[in-house]
Design an enzyme around this catalytic site. Structure first.
Site, PDB file in Angstrom:
ATOM      1  N   LYS A   9       0.827  -1.209   0.000  1.00 53.84           N
ATOM      2  CA  LYS A   9       0.000   0.000   0.000  1.00 53.84           C
ATOM      3  C   LYS A   9       0.867   1.267   0.000  1.00 53.84           C
ATOM      4  O   LYS A   9       2.073   1.205   0.294  1.00 53.84           O
ATOM      5  CB  LYS A   9      -0.925  -0.035   1.219  1.00 53.84           C
ATOM      6  N   TYR A  49     -12.405  -1.816  -3.111  1.00 50.75           N
ATOM      7  CA  TYR A  49     -12.878  -2.036  -1.738  1.00 50.75           C
ATOM      8  C   TYR A  49     -14.404  -1.938  -1.639  1.00 50.75           C
ATOM      9  O   TYR A  49     -14.930  -1.614  -0.578  1.00 50.75           O
ATOM     10  CB  TYR A  49     -12.209  -1.033  -0.798  1.00 50.75           C
ATOM     11  N   PHE A  57     -15.179   3.751   7.575  1.00 50.65           N
ATOM     12  CA  PHE A  57     -13.801   4.075   7.157  1.00 50.65           C
ATOM     13  C   PHE A  57     -13.620   4.100   5.637  1.00 50.65           C
ATOM     14  O   PHE A  57     -12.520   4.380   5.149  1.00 50.65           O
ATOM     15  CB  PHE A  57     -12.798   3.079   7.786  1.00 50.65           C
ATOM     16  N   ASN A 112      -1.853   0.435   6.939  1.00 56.34           N
ATOM     17  CA  ASN A 112      -1.288  -0.806   7.473  1.00 56.34           C
ATOM     18  C   ASN A 112      -0.458  -1.593   6.449  1.00 56.34           C
ATOM     19  O   ASN A 112      -0.295  -2.800   6.564  1.00 56.34           O
ATOM     20  CB  ASN A 112      -2.401  -1.653   8.094  1.00 56.34           C
ATOM     21  N   HIS A 115      -2.132  -5.360   1.732  1.00 60.79           N
ATOM     22  CA  HIS A 115      -3.416  -6.041   1.540  1.00 60.79           C
ATOM     23  C   HIS A 115      -3.117  -7.474   1.143  1.00 60.79           C
ATOM     24  O   HIS A 115      -2.160  -7.738   0.414  1.00 60.79           O
ATOM     25  CB  HIS A 115      -4.227  -5.369   0.421  1.00 60.79           C
ATOM     26  N   GLU A 126      -9.983 -10.430  -7.077  1.00 58.11           N
ATOM     27  CA  GLU A 126      -8.977  -9.376  -6.924  1.00 58.11           C
ATOM     28  C   GLU A 126      -7.820  -9.514  -7.916  1.00 58.11           C
ATOM     29  O   GLU A 126      -7.261  -8.504  -8.350  1.00 58.11           O
ATOM     30  CB  GLU A 126      -8.452  -9.381  -5.490  1.00 58.11           C
TER      31      GLU A 126
HETATM   32  N1  UDP Z   1      -9.514  -0.230   7.648  1.00 57.30           N
HETATM   33  C1  UDP Z   1      -9.579   0.967   8.366  1.00 57.30           C
HETATM   34  N2  UDP Z   1     -10.269   0.974   9.554  1.00 57.30           N
HETATM   35  C2  UDP Z   1     -10.891  -0.121  10.055  1.00 57.30           C
HETATM   36  C3  UDP Z   1     -10.825  -1.319   9.325  1.00 57.30           C
HETATM   37  C4  UDP Z   1     -10.126  -1.345   8.123  1.00 57.30           C
HETATM   38  O1  UDP Z   1      -9.041   1.991   7.953  1.00 57.30           O
HETATM   39  O2  UDP Z   1     -11.506  -0.046  11.144  1.00 57.30           O
HETATM   40  C5  UDP Z   1      -8.768  -0.252   6.369  1.00 57.30           C
HETATM   41  C6  UDP Z   1      -7.410  -0.935   6.484  1.00 57.30           C
HETATM   42  O3  UDP Z   1      -6.504  -0.300   5.578  1.00 57.30           O
HETATM   43  C7  UDP Z   1      -7.742  -2.350   6.049  1.00 57.30           C
HETATM   44  C8  UDP Z   1      -8.761  -2.098   4.927  1.00 57.30           C
HETATM   45  O4  UDP Z   1      -9.524  -0.988   5.412  1.00 57.30           O
HETATM   46  O5  UDP Z   1      -6.606  -3.070   5.617  1.00 57.30           O
HETATM   47  C9  UDP Z   1      -9.677  -3.247   4.611  1.00 57.30           C
HETATM   48  O6  UDP Z   1     -10.290  -3.682   5.813  1.00 57.30           O
HETATM   49  P1  UDP Z   1     -10.416  -5.235   6.167  1.00 57.30           P
HETATM   50  O7  UDP Z   1     -11.333  -5.351   7.335  1.00 57.30           O
HETATM   51  O8  UDP Z   1     -10.761  -5.999   4.933  1.00 57.30           O
HETATM   52  O9  UDP Z   1      -8.931  -5.586   6.665  1.00 57.30           O
HETATM   53  P2  UDP Z   1      -7.780  -6.517   6.020  1.00 57.30           P
HETATM   54  O10 UDP Z   1      -8.459  -7.634   5.278  1.00 57.30           O
HETATM   55  O11 UDP Z   1      -6.964  -5.619   5.125  1.00 57.30           O
HETATM   56  O12 UDP Z   1      -6.981  -7.001   7.209  1.00 57.30           O
HETATM   57 MG    MG Z   2      -9.954  -7.553   3.844  1.00 54.58          MG
END
Ligand code: UDP
Ligand code: MG
Length: 141
Positions: A9, A49, A57, A112, A115, A126
């Site tokens: 990212k 997304y 978010f 974070n 992905h 994806e």
């Molecule tokens: N995210 C965020 N706040 C949250 C949860 C997710 O900003 O409370 C962002 C974060 O960058 C995350 C992405 O949205 O990686 C997608 O969320 P997901 O729950 O799918 O997490 P992941 O699969 O990436 O662990």
């Molecule tokens: Mg996810």
């Protein structure tokens, strides 16, 4: 053998962490089948997304994902989907296990660093979002 879609990212790309993050996956035996550098727009980030479009978010996530380059790649290996998720660590770096990418590099729950597809169904959607079938197929084995 399984394939998964990983994105390095913008927060990690802009801190020149691409090589260090790729090394974690390669050390775990994953092979790179395709990779590219792309700049998403808020709209294309929003399409990627889309499953999160009702979440609070979402708008901020789309702005962040379009704030700099992304480095999507297809990784292949045994149990690649779950292995990659283990190597990445929990979404929130404060909850990520020690030694995971997010524990070591993420700036916040949003920023974070990586992905990874969360299921075979997600990976199947994806991978073609970023790569044509031919690009994945012709990459060196
Ligand atoms: N995210 C965020 N706040 C949250 C949860 C997710 O900003 O409370 C962002 C974060 O960058 C995350 C992405 O949205 O990686 C997608 O969320 P997901 O729950 O799918 O997490 P992941 O699969 O990436 O662990
Ligand atoms: Mg996810």
């Amino acid at each position: 053998m399984e394939r998964t879609l990983v994105i390095i990212k913008p927060d990690a790309f802009l801190r020149n962490l691409t090589g260090k993050i790729l090394a974690r996956f390669e050390e775990a035996g994953m092979r790179i089948r395709a990779a590219r550098v792309v700049r998403l727009t808020p709209e294309t980030a929003g399409l990627f997304y889309e499953v999160h479009k009702e979440r609070p978010f979402y708008a901020s996530l789309c702005a962040y994902m379009s704030s700099g380059p992304c480095f999507p790649l297809v990784l292949e290996g045994e149990n690649a989907i779950s292995r990659v998720r283990e190597i990445m660590g929990a979404t929130d770096p404060a909850e990520a296990a020690p030694g995971t990418i997010r524990a070591d590099f993420a700036e916040s729950k949003e920023r974070n660093s990586v992905h990874g597809s969360d299921s075979p169904e997600s990976a199947a959607k994806e991978i073609p979002f970023f790569f044509a079938d031919l690009e994945v197929a012709v990459t060196a084995r």
